[in-house]
Design an enzyme around this catalytic site. Sequence first.
Site, short mmCIF file in Angstrom:
data_model
loop_
_atom_site.label_atom_id
_atom_site.label_comp_id
_atom_site.label_asym_id
_atom_site.label_seq_id
_atom_site.Cartn_x
_atom_site.Cartn_y
_atom_site.Cartn_z
N GLY A 1 100.88 187.25 -32.15
CA GLY A 1 101.67 187.93 -31.12
C GLY A 1 100.97 189.11 -30.48
N LYS A 2 99.64 189.00 -30.38
CA LYS A 2 98.86 190.08 -29.74
C LYS A 2 99.30 190.28 -28.29
CE LYS A 2 94.56 189.11 -30.08
NZ LYS A 2 93.63 188.76 -29.03
N LYS B 1 94.53 193.65 -47.91
CA LYS B 1 93.07 193.38 -47.94
C LYS B 1 92.57 192.72 -46.64
CE LYS B 1 90.73 193.88 -51.37
NZ LYS B 1 90.36 195.23 -51.78
N THR C 1 93.56 193.12 -43.68
CA THR C 1 93.49 194.19 -42.68
C THR C 1 92.26 195.06 -42.93
OG1 THR C 1 95.88 194.21 -42.43
CG2 THR C 1 94.74 196.19 -41.72
N CYS D 1 108.00 171.39 -8.72
CA CYS D 1 106.71 170.80 -8.37
C CYS D 1 106.73 169.27 -8.60
CB CYS D 1 105.59 171.50 -9.12
SG CYS D 1 104.05 171.49 -8.20
N MET E 1 110.02 167.88 -8.18
CA MET E 1 110.51 167.64 -6.83
C MET E 1 109.88 166.35 -6.28
SD MET E 1 110.06 169.70 -3.23
CE MET E 1 108.58 168.89 -2.66
N GLN E 2 108.58 166.23 -6.46
CA GLN E 2 107.87 165.08 -5.90
C GLN E 2 108.45 163.77 -6.45
OE1 GLN E 2 103.76 165.82 -6.95
NE2 GLN E 2 103.54 167.51 -5.49
N GLU F 1 99.01 160.21 -6.31
CA GLU F 1 98.42 160.70 -7.56
C GLU F 1 98.45 159.59 -8.62
OE1 GLU F 1 100.16 164.36 -8.93
OE2 GLU F 1 98.98 164.39 -10.77
N ARG G 1 98.41 169.75 -5.87
CA ARG G 1 97.44 169.18 -4.94
C ARG G 1 98.13 168.30 -3.89
NH1 ARG G 1 92.28 169.01 -5.86
NH2 ARG G 1 92.49 169.14 -8.12
N HIS H 1 106.47 177.26 -7.84
CA HIS H 1 106.81 177.54 -9.25
C HIS H 1 107.57 178.86 -9.36
CE1 HIS H 1 104.45 174.35 -11.22
NE2 HIS H 1 103.75 174.41 -10.09
N GLU I 1 109.31 179.94 -11.67
CA GLU I 1 109.31 180.50 -13.03
C GLU I 1 108.32 181.66 -13.18
OE1 GLU I 1 108.15 177.54 -12.16
OE2 GLU I 1 106.48 176.84 -13.39
N1 GLN Z 1 100.78 166.71 -9.95
C1 GLN Z 1 101.42 167.27 -8.80
C2 GLN Z 1 100.43 167.78 -7.77
O1 GLN Z 1 99.29 167.99 -8.06
C3 GLN Z 1 102.38 168.36 -9.22
C4 GLN Z 1 101.71 169.55 -9.80
C5 GLN Z 1 102.65 170.43 -10.60
O2 GLN Z 1 103.72 169.99 -11.01
N2 GLN Z 1 102.26 171.63 -10.87
O3 GLN Z 1 100.76 167.96 -6.63
#
Ligand code: GLN
Length: 534
Positions: A16-17, A189, A191, A380, A383-384, A404, A461, A506, A508
Site C-alpha cells: 500500500g505504498k 527484523k 524493517t 469505451c 459503448m462500441q 478491431e 483507437r 473514460h 472513471e
Molecule cells: N478496444 C477499443 C478501442 O481501441 C476500446 C478501448 C477501450 O475500451 N479503452 O477503440
Amino acid sequence: MAKYIFITGGVVSGIGKGISGASIGRILKDRGLNVFMQKFDPYINIDPGTMSPYQHGEVFVTKDGAETDLDLGHYERFIDEELSRKSSITTGKIYAEVLRKERLGAYNGATVQVIPHVTDEIKQNVYAAAKESNADIIITEIGGTIGDIESLPFIEAIRQIHSENPKDTLFIHTTLVPAIPGSNELKTKPTQHSYKELMSLGIKADIIICRSDGFITDEIKNKISLFCDVPTKAIVQSENTDLIYAVPLSLKRQGLDEYILQKLDLPNQPETTGDWEKMVEHFRKADKPLDIFLVGKYTALHDAYLSVTNAICDAGYQAGRKVNIDWINSENLNEDNYEHRLSSADAIIVPGGFGTRGIEGLMLASKYARERKVPYFGICYGMQLALVEIARNLLGLTEANTTECNLYTPYPIIDIIETESKIDELGGTLRLGNYACKLKDDTLIKKLYQKDEIVERHRHRYEVNNKFIPKFEEVGVVFSGINEEQNLVETIELKDHPFFIACQFHPEFISRPNKIHPIFKGFIDAAIHMREMK
Ligand code: GLN
C-alpha cells in the site's frame, strides 16, 4: 522553493505504498499546501500502455494523454488535482531521452553513463515537475522494493537530490512488520534489514511507515527507533482499514502531518477544512446494499478496473449505499445462461477492453440491460459493443462488428477513422487524454452534467462509423454527445429506457470521492431506483 518527499518501499511489494503516498499528499494539502505527485516505475517499458491488464492492472490516463501506473489514480482521487505526463516516469522513458540526446550530440563527446547521465535525467524530471507545477511539495514514489537492481539509478538520483537540497528533502520508507503465524508476535527484523539496505545506498530514512496485521505498539516503535535511528514519533502505522480514504485520517491522528511540516521547516498552519473527515464519516454510514454487475474481460484481476470500481463505490457511498460488485467474466456468459446470471443485477456496467476474447459476453450484457430496461453504463468498449449488439439484433445486420475484431465485416459499425492512427506501432498511438464533447439538448446525459460542453479523458483507437448513425436513430439510439472538431461520437443513450448511457471516453478517471462524476452519480441513482422497484 519546492520541498521534496521521496517514498521508497521495503521488504515486499504490495503493502500500500501508493495509498500511503496519496494519503500524505492529502494531509499536506489539508494543511494548505500545494501538492504535486509523481511515480517512478523502474521497468523498461516506456509506459504501461502496451502491457496486459493482467500484468499491470489498470492503465491510468492523465489529462495530457500519458498512459500511467494505477497509483496515479489514487493520487488524483486523494489530492483532487489533475496530474500530468511529468507524474509518470519509467526507466524506458529516461533511457529513451538519454539516447535521443546522445544521438543529437548533446553530451559533448562524453561517454554516456548511468552516473551522471541517467541520474541527471531522473533528477531533471523531479526538478521540472517542481517548476511546472509550481507546487510547494513534490511527492515522488519509487516503485518496486529496495534492493531491486532496476531501481538503483532512481535511488542514486534521489540521494543526489538530497545532497543538493539537504534541508528541503525528506525520505519516507514503507515496510512490513509481519506477524509470526501461531504466536502472532510482530517482527521488526525485516524493517531493520530494509533500513540497512537503504543506508547502504546512501539514504537515511526520516520517517518509517509500517504496515502490519497487528498493532504497532510503542514497544515495537522503540525497537525500530533504536535499530533504525529514527525517532519514535517518526514511526507510524499504515493501518488496515475498511475504507482506504480513512488512511489519511489515521496518519493525521498519529501526527504525521505535523512531523513532516516540522522536518521540512514549513509553517505549522492549521488544517484548512475538515471536509475529508466529514466525507469519511458519511461514507462509513452507508449500509444499504446495492448490486452492481461489472461484466468485463479482465475480471480475474480486480485492479484492472480500479478507477471504475472506485468511482462506482464512491458514488454508492455518497448515496448511502454499500455497493457489492458482482464480477462477471464475459467469457462465461452465453445465450443459455446470461439471463439467469444477470437476473439479480440492480445495474450493469461494461467497462473498457481490447481484442476479440469475451466480446460476445459483453454484448449479451448490454442486450440484457437494453431489453430488460436495467440501468446500463458502457464505457469505451462498453459503448462500441453496445452499438454492435443493437446493429445485430435491432437492425438485422447479423454480421455487424468492430473492425478491431473482424477486419472484413460487411458492417463496420466501429472502425478506424483517424488516418494518422498507426496500427503497426502500438505504444502511445491511441486517441489519448482530454477531448471536448458537445452535449445535445433534451438528453439524459445533458441533464446529468447540466452543461453544454464537457471535457473527458480518452484511451481508444476505434470510433463509431458515422455512416450508420441514421439507421441507429431509426431504432431509438440517440447520439447525445459529439466531438465537433473531429465529428466523432462521444456518447449515446436509448430513448424509452430509464438509464442506458454509454460513452467513448473514460469518466472513471476524473471521478473523485469528494466530487462524484455526474454519470456515475446518475447510474447509481438509477440502480437504487431499479432496486426499489423490484
Ligand atoms: N478496444 C477499443 C478501442 O481501441 C476500446 C478501448 C477501450 O475500451 N479503452 O477503440
